[in-house]
Write a protein that holds these residues in place. Structure first.
Motif, short mmCIF file in Angstrom:
data_model
loop_
_atom_site.label_atom_id
_atom_site.label_comp_id
_atom_site.label_asym_id
_atom_site.label_seq_id
_atom_site.Cartn_x
_atom_site.Cartn_y
_atom_site.Cartn_z
N THR A 1 0.73 -0.98 -0.23
CA THR A 1 -0.73 0.57 -0.43
C THR A 1 0.90 1.16 -0.04
O THR A 1 1.94 1.28 0.48
CB THR A 1 -0.96 0.31 1.46
OG1 THR A 1 0.13 -0.53 2.46
CG2 THR A 1 -1.91 -1.17 1.00
N GLN B 1 1.11 -6.17 -8.23
CA GLN B 1 -0.65 -6.17 -8.42
C GLN B 1 -0.85 -6.63 -6.95
O GLN B 1 -0.48 -5.66 -6.55
CB GLN B 1 -0.35 -8.78 -8.33
CG GLN B 1 0.61 -8.40 -9.53
CD GLN B 1 -0.10 -7.88 -11.28
OE1 GLN B 1 -0.28 -7.99 -11.63
NE2 GLN B 1 1.47 -7.14 -11.92
N SER B 2 -2.55 -6.86 -6.89
CA SER B 2 -3.28 -6.68 -5.61
C SER B 2 -2.72 -7.46 -5.08
O SER B 2 -2.55 -9.21 -5.30
CB SER B 2 -4.82 -6.38 -6.46
OG SER B 2 -5.98 -7.25 -5.41
N GLN C 1 -5.18 -9.07 -3.74
CA GLN C 1 -5.51 -9.99 -3.04
C GLN C 1 -5.01 -11.14 -4.36
O GLN C 1 -6.10 -12.42 -4.68
CB GLN C 1 -7.70 -9.79 -2.92
CG GLN C 1 -7.34 -8.93 -2.01
CD GLN C 1 -6.83 -7.81 -1.88
OE1 GLN C 1 -6.73 -7.00 -2.48
NE2 GLN C 1 -7.02 -7.18 -0.69
N GLU C 2 -4.47 -11.19 -5.74
CA GLU C 2 -4.40 -11.46 -6.89
C GLU C 2 -3.78 -12.70 -6.42
O GLU C 2 -2.85 -12.84 -6.59
CB GLU C 2 -3.79 -10.57 -7.72
CG GLU C 2 -3.84 -11.20 -8.24
CD GLU C 2 -5.51 -11.06 -9.50
OE1 GLU C 2 -5.65 -12.07 -9.91
OE2 GLU C 2 -6.23 -9.94 -9.49
N ASN D 1 -3.84 6.18 -7.24
CA ASN D 1 -5.16 6.13 -6.79
C ASN D 1 -4.76 7.63 -7.90
O ASN D 1 -4.14 8.28 -8.47
CB ASN D 1 -5.18 6.26 -5.21
CG ASN D 1 -5.31 7.45 -4.61
OD1 ASN D 1 -3.95 8.57 -4.99
ND2 ASN D 1 -4.66 6.86 -3.40
N THR E 1 -3.29 -2.11 -13.07
CA THR E 1 -3.11 -3.75 -12.20
C THR E 1 -3.22 -4.40 -10.80
O THR E 1 -3.10 -5.00 -10.25
CB THR E 1 -1.67 -3.83 -12.60
OG1 THR E 1 -0.80 -2.98 -12.00
CG2 THR E 1 -0.54 -4.03 -14.08
N ARG E 2 -3.33 -3.36 -9.65
CA ARG E 2 -3.73 -3.02 -8.95
C ARG E 2 -5.23 -2.75 -8.47
O ARG E 2 -5.06 -3.79 -6.72
CB ARG E 2 -3.54 -2.30 -8.03
CG ARG E 2 -3.36 -2.04 -6.40
CD ARG E 2 -3.01 -0.93 -5.49
NE ARG E 2 -4.77 0.18 -6.04
CZ ARG E 2 -4.04 1.28 -5.16
NH1 ARG E 2 -3.93 1.86 -4.57
NH2 ARG E 2 -6.13 2.02 -5.79
N SER E 3 -5.63 -3.36 -9.34
CA SER E 3 -7.58 -4.29 -8.88
C SER E 3 -7.81 -5.18 -8.44
O SER E 3 -7.21 -5.88 -9.24
CB SER E 3 -8.11 -2.98 -10.33
OG SER E 3 -7.46 -1.89 -10.84
N ASP E 4 -8.55 -5.28 -8.25
CA ASP E 4 -8.57 -6.33 -7.48
C ASP E 4 -10.13 -7.18 -8.51
O ASP E 4 -11.29 -6.85 -8.33
CB ASP E 4 -9.55 -6.67 -6.45
CG ASP E 4 -10.01 -7.76 -5.52
OD1 ASP E 4 -9.46 -9.05 -6.16
OD2 ASP E 4 -10.92 -7.84 -4.96
N ARG E 5 -9.32 -8.37 -9.41
CA ARG E 5 -10.22 -8.88 -10.58
C ARG E 5 -10.61 -10.16 -10.31
O ARG E 5 -11.16 -10.81 -11.02
CB ARG E 5 -9.33 -8.83 -11.59
CG ARG E 5 -8.52 -8.03 -12.52
CD ARG E 5 -6.36 -8.33 -12.57
NE ARG E 5 -6.92 -9.19 -13.94
CZ ARG E 5 -5.82 -9.90 -14.30
NH1 ARG E 5 -4.26 -9.35 -12.82
NH2 ARG E 5 -5.94 -10.48 -14.94
N GLY F 1 -14.04 -4.05 -9.10
CA GLY F 1 -12.24 -4.40 -9.73
C GLY F 1 -12.45 -4.54 -11.12
O GLY F 1 -10.67 -3.28 -11.10
#
Length: 686
Positions: free
Chosen positions: A2, A101-102, A104-105, A163, A231-235, A240
């Motif tokens: 973060t 990367q996220s 959560q990825e 962001n 790339t950071r978005s939660d896919r 996301g």
């Protein structure tokens, strides 16, 4: 991973609230900040080695002593080896996609983000203060707060948060650059301020005195920041994925704006060929996210949905194949990280294999039944193929179980071969081998195809070598470039106290402010005023007292008494002049002067002698000549800015070249750093 934001914003010098946010804390130990700090350190080491090589090459040309030449050649080989190692480390940083990367990825294929371009700090204070005193005839020290605010804004832009606030920060600085250019960058004089930016792929520094490089680099970083947001978005969620899609489309839009606006940027990472490739990459990743968004709720195990997903996967594969083809073209292939071209090739094979798997599942698992819509399935199948195998019609294939099985098995064999090729290419790049999630996805897809093949095997059948036809790519939602409105935002000019930009700019020249005294006994002042702000003297009576004191027609009134009236209209100034009937009052006026023709600029080139990069352009004066003896020559084009002789002008801009015969990315030769005979001593100006 973060971002650690600095607290509070930077306050305005005149008491207003926070008008821009600070960037991330550069000392924060996040994964992204560590990587960016490594990039900055590598850039410094690269320029140090380039300077050492420049000195060695100059010494090699200056000496005829064989012993000295042997020592210099040995030193050059050592420096070139160090440069190759440093370039390899920089390529490794550009291959570190896991940092972006996220958190959560864990189940999606990683995406590629652009790293931010690094820059050196710039001190505006000395030049701006001198320019305000000389050009605007005001005390430059009174603008210390405004200059400090501008420098703080630029410094914050070096570490923007990942962001929308970070994008807004870059957009605000980008919007201030045209204002700063109008105020301080005169065509009649050099600023002495050098803007230095490092190439994102090679680390080679590029330096210029004008603001074109600064504007282009800020736009590049805005696109890079959008790619990092994507790339950071939660896919794993629809929200996301939508954020990722929009971010990559905006990154592509900004890069396209950069390509169309700045066509002669000397930094290779912003050359038209490289930017075109990056645009394709961003759109390919947006298309990949669109495919994932379609598949996220689940794919219905029915004939038509499977065929639809097959064509969607084929579309992703087709776009990544175009990206890969652009990456392996000279000279891009010698500067793009091997990881990037390998990743695009892996995805090309992976998504093509997925398309064949979906078609195989539709043909093998779903037989045409009386309850099915025969016409709809026939139409769907005819749209999947460009040409059907063995001249069969779509209806023949649908009604014949043997034909469905035969063609379905052919598709599953192509799927298996494609997944095996993706795994083989994956194993060739050691940076890819660090991505365990990618290996798991490739192996799972390969195993799924093997299982589908084993389910439909029949030992009594002869081996069928039918070749599955290609699948026509098609998508219902195509990724498109999107230029975000945030590229230009409305900002307040830091130096608005200097006056309206239409009059008080670097292009205009005036006399120093003159004081004219108006006397109360004059019932008629002898002139009228016009204009919005600042007001201008018109219809001046040449016999009036004000004219005798030095007032001229077309003068601008900049102050009445102690009141600055650069921003006042006619009505406000007239109200101030009413006091002249009570006592004498002084007004300050300035007169417009004819602007001198632009001075011819000379260029000095810092050339890193890298065969794969542009040169670094530095502008400098020829101080040996007086203004009187200086000859005004026609200004040449940007690319052909000359030095003192033809040999030097030939090395001002060196476009990279390489052997076109090598097309396989895994055979990419290691970049070399040969000696360049075109290097000259003017590089010491950097």
């Amino acid at each position: 991973m973060t971002d650690t934001l600095l607290q509070n914003g930077i306050k305005g010098s005149r008491g207003e609230g926070s008008y821009f946010k600070k960037g991330c804390n550069p000392l924060a130990q996040t994964g992204r900040s560590k990587l960016q700090n490594k990039r900055a350190s590598l850039n410094q080491q690269i320029i140090k080695q380039m300077r050492m090589r420049a000195g060695a090459e100059n010494l090699l040309k200056a000496t005829s002593n064989n012993k000295v030449r042997e020592m210099v050649l040995l030193e050059l080989s050592y420096v070139n080896s160090n440069l190759q190692l440093l370039m390899g480390q920089l390529e490794g940083l550009n291959s570190s996609v896991e940092v972006y990367q996220s958190a959560q990825e864990t189940t999606n294929i990683p995406l590629i983000a652009l790293g931010l371009k690094e820059t050196k700090e710039v001190d505006f204070s000395t030049f701006f203060k001198d320019f305000i005193l000389e050009h605007y005839s005001e005390d430059g020290n009174s603008y210390e707060d405004e200059i400090a605010d501008l420098m703080d804004l630029r410094q914050a832009c070096r570490t923007p948060s990942r962001n929308d606030a970070g994008v807004e920060l870059l957009a605000k600085y980008s919007s201030h650059l045209p204002l700063m250019e109008s105020r301080f960058f005169s065509p009649n004089r050099q600023t002495g301020i050098f803007f230095t930016w490092y190439d994102s792929f090679t680390g080679v520094p590029v330096c210029q005195q004008n603001l074109s490089l600064e504007k282009a680099s800020v736009l590049f970083n805005m696109a890079a920041l959008y790619s990092q947001i994507g790339t950071r978005s939660d896919r794993q969620t629809i929200v996301g994925l939508e954020e990722a899609i929009v971010s990559f489309q905006k990154a592509a839009g900004i890069l396209n704006h950069l390509k169309e606006t700045f066509t002669h940027t000397p930094s290779y990472d912003m050359s038209p060929a490289m930017v075109s490739m990056l645009i394709r990459l961003m759109l390919a990743q947006a298309q990949e996210c669109l495919f994932e968004k379609t598949a996220l709720p689940g794919i219905r195990n029915q004939f038509s949905p499977l065929m639809k997903m097959a064509q969607e996967a084929a579309k992703v594969s087709e776009i990544y194949d175009q990206v890969h083809q652009s990456m392996i073209q000279a000279p891009i292939k010698d500067n793009v990280p091997f990881f990037w071209s390998t990743m695009s090739q892996v995805k090309t094979n992976h998504y093509r294999s997925m398309a064949h798997y979906f078609v195989a599942s539709a043909l093998l698992d779903h037989q045409l039944s009386p309850s099915d819509d025969e016409d709809q399935q026939e139409k769907t199948l005819s749209q999947v193929y460009d040409s059907l195998p063995d001249g069969h019609s779509p209806l023949d294939i649908l009604k014949s179980k043997d034909e469905r099985t035969r063609i379905g098995k052919a598709h599953i064999r192509r799927a298996i071969l494609g997944h095996e090729e993706a795994l083989r290419i994956y194993s060739l790049c050691h940076h890819l081998n660090k991505l365990d999630v990618l290996q798991d996805i490739l192996r799972a897809s390969h195993q799924r195809s093997l299982n589908k093949c084993s389910e439909n095997e029949n030992e009594d059948e002869f081996t069928d070598y039918t070749e599955a036809p290609d699948i026509i790519s098609k998508t219902e939602h195509r990724a498109e470039m999107e230029v975000p409105p945030s590229t230009k935002v409305k900002v307040s000019d830091f130096f608005q106290r200097l006056g309206p930009m239409s009059v008080f700019s670097a292009k205009q020249r005036w006399t120093a402010p003159r004081t004219v005294r108006l006397h109360p006994e004059d019932t008629d002042l002898g002139f009228t005023l016009k204009g919005e702000s600042p007001v201008q003297v018109v219809s001046l009576d040449p016999l009036c007292q004000a004219a005798a004191d030095g007032l001229k027609e077309a003068d601008y009134i900049v102050a009445v008494g102690d009141t600055d009236c650069k921003w006042m209209g006619v009505g406000e100034v007239m109200r101030l002049l009413k006091d002249v009937h009570e006592e004498d009052i002084d007004i300050q006026v300035v007169s417009m002067m004819d602007s001198n023709p632009p001075m011819p600029t000379k260029s000095a080139t810092f050339c890193g002698n890298l065969p794969k990069t542009y040169s670094m352009i530095c502008l400098a004066f020829d101080d040996d000549k007086s203004p009187k003896s200086r000859k005004v020559a026609k200004k040449p084009s940007f690319i052909s800015w000359g030095l003192k002789n033809k040999l030097k002008s030939a090395s001002t801009l060196s476009l990279p070249t390489s052997d076109r015969s090598s097309t396989l990315p895994w055979n990419k030769p290691c970049p070399t750093f040969p000696s360049s005979s075109s290097y000259n001593n003017d590089s010491a100006l950097y």
